[in-house]
Enzyme design. Sequence first.
Site: not given
Length: 332
Positions: A75-76
Site C-alpha cells: 500500500l502506498d
Amino acid sequence: MAPDMLPGERPRELLIKEECRPQGYGKDPYARSVVELLEKGVINLDKPYGPTSHEVTAWVKNILHIKRAGHSGTLDPHVTGVLPTMLGDATRLVRNLLLSGKEYVCVMRLHADVPEARVKAILGEFTGVIYQRPPLVSAVKRQLRKRTIYYIDFLEMDGRDVLFKVGCEAGTYIRKLCHDMGEALGVGAHMYELRRTRSGPFKEDDTLITLQDLTDAYFYYTQGDEAPLKNIILPMEHALRNMPRIVVKDSAVDALAEGAQLYVQGISKVDTGIQKGDMVAVFTLIGEVVSIGTAKMTTEEIMAVKEGQAMDTVRVVMEPGVYPKEWKKTFK
C-alpha cells in the site's frame, strides 16, 4: 457464495474420496501457543497513513521481537487499511496471498462538474474485464494487462468528490482506474483518498488491529498474560481460506513435507471446482497447511481415478518430522 469470498472467486465444497481419521499427529492450528503463532501466524493489520508498507512490517518485527515478517500487497504511504502481515515461517505464503482479490473504498476527485447520473453510469461501464497499464510510479513492468473489476458500488457524491467501493482482482491499480474513469467522463479525475477494506479472506470488520493494539498486546504478553496477543495473531492457515483445498491422509504428510509430489493415493478429500493449473493448498486432516502446488488433475479426475499424480509441489510449508515416514518420496 461463501460469505468470505469476493465475486469472481468460486464457492467450493469438500468431497470425500476416502474417509480417514486423524491418527494423533500434528496440532490444530487454532490450538497453537503464542510462541508457535509467532512463527506460524498472520496479523490483520490496519496500515496507518504515512509510512510505507515495508516500514510497517519492520515495526511489526521490532514490536514482536521476531526475525521475519512479510506483508501481502504493498500500500502506498498515503493509503490506509488492511495489510495482512505474515510472521516467521508464514512468510512462505505471502506470494499466494498476493493473488487474492481486493476491496477498496475510494474518493475520486473530478476536475470539473459532472451530473451524478453520468458518474454512476461510467462506474457501471468499468465493471468487468478492463485493460490497464500500470502508472509510471509502480513496482511492475508498464505493459498493458487485463484485470477484472468485480463490482463498483457508488456510495455518495459531494461536489466533485465521488465516494465508491470497488472489488477487484489482485494487481488492479485504483489510481489508474480513477484516471481512466475521468478520461471517460471527459473532465479528468484523480484518486484523492484510498483505503483497502479487504485482502482475500482478511476484512476490515474482522480482527483488524492497529500497531498500538499490537504493542499493547505484546506488553501484556511479557507480563504473563498471553490472551490479548493470542486473540490478535491468527494461524497462517487463515490466509488460505479462499484457495482450493486438498486434504491428505496422515501417511502422506511427511513425504510432502520433504518436497514430494502429491499422488492420488494420498488424498482423503478434495474441493469441488479444481481445474488443471490451479494453485492448490494441501492440508492435513486436522487443518494444518502442508504445501502449495499446481493441480495436474481436475476435481472430477481426482475423484474418479485410483492412482496418478494429482499435483506438482511448488512450495513446502510444513517442516519434515511432524508426521511419521510412511510413504516413499514419490508415493510409488
